[in-house]
Motif scaffolding. Structure first.
Motif, mmCIF file in Angstrom:
data_model
loop_
_atom_site.group_PDB
_atom_site.id
_atom_site.type_symbol
_atom_site.label_atom_id
_atom_site.label_comp_id
_atom_site.label_asym_id
_atom_site.label_seq_id
_atom_site.Cartn_x
_atom_site.Cartn_y
_atom_site.Cartn_z
ATOM 1 N N UNK A 419 0.935 -1.354 0.031
ATOM 2 C CA UNK A 419 -0.003 -0.046 -0.148
ATOM 3 C C UNK A 419 1.063 1.237 0.065
ATOM 4 N N UNK A 420 2.031 1.222 0.665
ATOM 5 C CA UNK A 420 2.911 2.308 0.826
ATOM 6 C C UNK A 420 3.379 2.693 -0.799
ATOM 7 N N UNK A 421 3.783 1.524 -1.465
ATOM 8 C CA UNK A 421 4.308 1.912 -2.867
ATOM 9 C C UNK A 421 2.972 2.627 -3.738
ATOM 10 N N UNK A 422 2.142 2.137 -3.435
ATOM 11 C CA UNK A 422 0.872 2.744 -4.109
ATOM 12 C C UNK A 422 0.661 4.243 -3.610
ATOM 13 N N UNK A 423 0.830 4.540 -2.192
ATOM 14 C CA UNK A 423 0.883 6.024 -1.884
ATOM 15 C C UNK A 423 1.923 6.787 -2.484
ATOM 16 N N UNK A 424 2.901 6.229 -2.947
ATOM 17 C CA UNK A 424 4.153 6.963 -3.606
ATOM 18 C C UNK A 424 3.613 7.264 -4.913
ATOM 19 N N UNK A 425 2.566 6.552 -5.770
ATOM 20 C CA UNK A 425 2.305 6.987 -6.996
ATOM 21 C C UNK A 425 1.038 8.065 -6.952
ATOM 22 N N UNK A 426 0.309 7.771 -5.775
ATOM 23 C CA UNK A 426 -0.908 8.849 -5.410
ATOM 24 C C UNK A 426 -0.903 9.254 -4.292
ATOM 25 N N UNK A 427 -0.121 10.430 -4.022
ATOM 26 C CA UNK A 427 0.095 10.921 -2.597
ATOM 27 C C UNK A 427 -1.009 12.090 -2.115
ATOM 28 N N UNK A 428 -1.707 12.481 -3.154
ATOM 29 C CA UNK A 428 -2.339 13.644 -2.816
ATOM 30 C C UNK A 428 -3.580 13.572 -2.188
ATOM 31 N N UNK A 429 -4.254 12.265 -2.268
ATOM 32 C CA UNK A 429 -5.448 12.168 -1.336
ATOM 33 C C UNK A 429 -6.864 12.745 -2.284
ATOM 34 N N UNK A 430 -6.421 12.638 -3.554
ATOM 35 C CA UNK A 430 -7.474 13.157 -4.365
ATOM 36 C C UNK A 430 -8.778 12.168 -4.571
#
Length: 585
Positions: A419-430
């Motif tokens: 999940x942390x890897x995916x947060x690196x891709x999408x960090x903005x909370x859109x």
């Protein structure tokens, strides 16, 4: 067709310096003017009897942003340096109870969903938090039905046992629906300084379409349900009535115009920010003239546990609101947090941190990817994200998905994916938005995505359910003439030319929906369909409350599960003409 919550409207473009000066003047002047009005009303009422003063603190659409959010709106795990969060809301509400004599604290629904706090804690965390908050009453949003009516029944009953009644006057008590057998009440009477105050709930009535309510869930028409409850309370001698709704700012104003006898409507569902804040949709409170010379105040408090509202009303001897004051307060990092609620948040944060480390899938190297490459051509992270958007939106009738390459900040890793890897891709909370977009608007958006001087840039749209072709030598082509063709996949799976006059249901992030990076055609499409939904009495476009990272994680997990833990590469051939990509038959 089913759809989502409204997104906050953008501010009109003004010169920043002037806007700040005007906002400061309004902020300074408003409390002084309203305080004077309160004193005048109290003096007038004092000539014929003591006035009754009531303060209502309220929240809505907190979406499990338990530790608040960053300045950019991304959910936090540790609240210390963040805005809002449940512990700050609780501390603010309790401070208002100490400041004023007669205070009620209300929540207008959608406490569920939106962050990893709910993904890890589910309804048990929602029960614990809502029971610990100083709420006098709540109503149900649409997301409280995301796990079905039986689970929602357990939530309602747990809160009732904790002295936090959940209200819905518009839900039909059909014994086939588990909610009919719950402690859900149409209204409650709260004595405040010996004065009875009625609180009526109107829960979201689109839950069979935009949530997972059981098929037997049915609702009474909104206006009729509210009028019936007002009549019932009036017959019991209640002269001060609050409606607690999860229907939207425009709907609340319409109810205020149509139903007499309601002093205050505390709303949710449209995430509306009111008052002297960026992207404000109206004054706080919004005063609506109703039948027979009545007046109703309408309030709402944004989203993501970032704001709490506080409105104070002074009533005359006849029970009418004669003066009012209040503010929608942004809960800043320097504000205190309630220790008991903070302990619950921190306890759940341990599970969130463990989930961040948990592997979701394995993946092979899918080729060139990442922040820079995704701005030049289709890329694995972009195509995977668009597929996740579309998978999320399909149950709401979406046929296509788009996202700006600037929202992609890292490459999809080869090997283990957490999940942390995916947060690196999408960090903005859109947050995801579902909207009806004309073919001509969609074509204009694709063209605008190619409008950087050298074609490559953050505007380039990654897509699913759509494919498009760029002209030969696009850098030498003028801006506005770089899109050669575009096609949409039909229900039968065939590629068909994009038709300008057709209407397509599209999933996008809220950045695009609000016209970010000059995608004004998408903002106009969302605003138009939002207005159409307001006229029909149903939401037509807007934020789902679900973040892009949540949708992408769910898609990665499901795709890996279907392929023995190995994430398959996304289908290519989406943006022809860039980096040698061609359409596939």
């Amino acid at each position: 067709m089913p759809s989502f919550l409204h997104f906050p409207r953008l501010r009109a473009a003004v010169r920043p310096g002037r806007a700040r000066r005007e906002r400061r003047l309004r902020i300074l002047a408003a409390p002084l003017l309203l305080a004077g009005a309160l004193l005048a009303a109290q003096a007038a009422a004092g000539n014929g009897g003591a006035p009754f003063e009531l303060t209502v603190v309220h929240t809505n659409d907190t979406h499990s942003y338990a530790a608040g959010s960053t300045a950019r709106g991304a959910p936090c795990i540790d609240a210390q340096k963040c805005f809002g969060g449940y512990a700050r809301i609780a501390a603010y509400a309790l401070a208002e109870k100490r400041r004023a004599a007669n205070v009620l604290v209300l929540d207008a629904g959608d406490l569920w969903q939106g962050t990893l706090f709910f993904s890890t804690g589910h309804e048990a965390f929602a029960k614990a938090i809502a029971s610990a908050m100083p709420y006098d009453a709540l109503t149900l949003g649409n997301h409280e039905l995301d796990l079905g009516c039986e689970t929602a029944r357990g939530y309602v009953d747990a809160l009732a046992r904790a002295g936090r009644p959940v209200l819905s006057a518009n839900l039909v008590r059909d014994e086939a629906c588990p909610l009919a057998r719950s402690a859900l009440a149409p209204w409650v009477i709260r004595p405040v300084a010996g004065v009875p105050v009625g609180i009526i709930g109107l829960s979201n009535d689109e839950v069979t379409e935009i949530s997972r309510a059981c098929p037997e869930t049915r609702f009474i028409e909104r206006r009729r349900a509210l009028q019936s409850a007002v009549d019932a309370l009036t017959a019991r001698g209640v002269r001060h009535i609050i409606a607690l709704t999860h229907l939207g700012y425009d709907v609340d104003q319409r109810l205020a115009r149509e139903v007499p006898g309601v002093d205050l409507i505390v709303g949710g569902h449209t995430h509306s920010v009111l008052g002297a804040h960026p992207a404000s949709e109206g004054p706080y409170p919004t005063v609506v003239a109703g039948p027979g010379g009545s007046r109703t105040l309408v309030v709402q408090a944004g989203l993501a546990a970032r704001f709490a509202g506080s409105v104070t009303m002074v009533f005359d001897r006849e029970g009418r609101v004669r003066a009012h004051t209040g503010e929608l307060r942004e809960l800043t990092p320097d504000m205190p947090r309630d220790p008991a609620v903070e302990a619950l948040v921190q306890e759940q944060a341990h599970a969130v941190e463990a989930m961040l480390r948990e592997p979701l899938a394995r993946a092979r190297d899918m080729g060139a990817d990442g922040l820079d490459y995704c701005r030049e051509a289709q890329c694995p992270a972009g195509m995977l994200s668009a597929d996740a958007y579309l998978a999320f939106g399909k149950r709401f009738g979406a046929v296509a998905a788009i996202l700006n390459s600037g929202s992609i900040r890292a490459a999809l890793p080869a090997g283990s994916i957490s999940y942390a890897d995916l947060l690196n891709i999408h960090p903005f909370g859109n947050r995801l938005v579902v909207a009806d977009v004309r073919g001509s608007e969609l074509r204009a958006a694709l063209e605008h995505g190619l409008s950087d001087e050298d074609v490559y840039g953050p505007r380039l749209l990654q897509v699913a359910g759509i494919r498009y072709r760029v002209v030969d030598n696009p850098r030498s082509a003028p801006v506005g003439a770089r899109l050669a063709a575009a096609e949409v996949r039909s229900e039968a799976g065939r590629w068909e030319p994009l038709r300008d006059e057709a209407l397509y249901r599209v999933v996008m992030n809220d950045y695009l929906a609000q016209g970010g990076d000059r995608f004004s055609m998408l903002r106009e499409a969302c605003e138009r369909t939002m207005r159409a939904g307001s006229r029909s009495g149903a939401a037509a476009a807007g934020e789902s409350g679900v973040t892009d990272i949540a949708a992408v994680a769910a898609w990665v997990r499901s795709e890996a599960a279907a392929h023995a833990g190995l994430l398959p590469p996304p289908e290519g051939g989406r943006i022809a003409g860039l980096h040698g990509v061609e359409w596939e038959p």
